[in-house]
Design an enzyme around this catalytic site. Structure first.
Site, mmCIF file in Angstrom:
data_model
loop_
_atom_site.group_PDB
_atom_site.id
_atom_site.type_symbol
_atom_site.label_atom_id
_atom_site.label_comp_id
_atom_site.label_asym_id
_atom_site.label_seq_id
_atom_site.Cartn_x
_atom_site.Cartn_y
_atom_site.Cartn_z
ATOM 1 N N HIS A 20 0.785 -1.373 -0.016
ATOM 2 C CA HIS A 20 -0.136 0.187 0.044
ATOM 3 C C HIS A 20 0.992 1.494 0.050
ATOM 4 O O HIS A 20 0.373 2.227 -0.496
ATOM 5 C CB HIS A 20 -0.806 -0.023 1.319
ATOM 6 N N HIS A 110 25.726 -9.629 -14.383
ATOM 7 C CA HIS A 110 26.571 -10.677 -13.706
ATOM 8 C C HIS A 110 25.884 -11.601 -13.071
ATOM 9 O O HIS A 110 26.151 -12.746 -12.838
ATOM 10 C CB HIS A 110 27.431 -9.796 -12.651
ATOM 11 N N ARG A 144 31.791 -16.001 -18.230
ATOM 12 C CA ARG A 144 32.399 -16.321 -16.830
ATOM 13 C C ARG A 144 31.378 -16.268 -15.630
ATOM 14 O O ARG A 144 31.651 -16.712 -14.538
ATOM 15 C CB ARG A 144 33.587 -15.280 -16.747
#
Length: 160
Positions: A20, A110, A144
């Site tokens: 709210h 990432h 990676r």
């Protein structure tokens, strides 16, 4: 051509929710996102008068994402902390509480975050719009980062 998709990351459907205290910000952000081409699924709350608990709406946003009804989710409360905690209890969710453009980009590039939580008491309307737009347009880098994402998600499998 506006085909209803974010052509940068193919995000089309966005679940949005708020308690709210953040209702007005949710309505403003919903309108903004629709204006720039997103299909917004509003899970509530539906007014700023009736007191509600943010976990009820955070779960609804998270479930819209994990069941595939929405590509990503955005949950708003005063600080964004509690909503992030709740969303991260839902299997498959990687919710990120972001407070700057740098954390927005990092959460996507990432961490491949699929739910964004923000504290509406911490930002102006313009900042909320700018951060949400950037988050929806930012791609996961992959590469990676995949091993870390896989490790993060494997923690869910350890839950009893």
């Amino acid at each position: 051509m506006n085909n209803g998709y974010n052509n940068i990351d193919q995000v089309k459907r966005v679940a949005i929710g708020a308690d709210h205290g953040s209702y007005d910000s949710k309505e403003m952000l919903k309108t903004y996102l629709q204006t720039i081409g997103y299909l917004v699924v509003d899970v509530g709350t539906n007014n700023s008068v009736e007191k509600v608990d943010y976990p009820d709406f955070a779960v609804l946003v998270a479930k819209k994402v994990v069941n595939g009804e929405c590509d990503r989710g955005i949950m708003l409360d005063a600080a964004g902390i509690g909503s992030s905690m709740v969303c991260n209890k839902v299997r498959g969710i990687r919710a990120a509480l972001c407070w700057s453009l740098k954390t927005i980009v990092n959460s996507r590039e990432h961490n491949n975050a699929n739910v964004l939580t923000m504290g509406t008491a911490q930002h102006t309307s313009g900042e909320l719009c700018e951060m949400a737009k950037l988050w929806l347009e930012t791609r996961f880098e992959g590469g990676r980062h995949w091993p870390r994402i896989n490790k993060m998600m494997s923690v869910e499998k350890l839950r009893g």
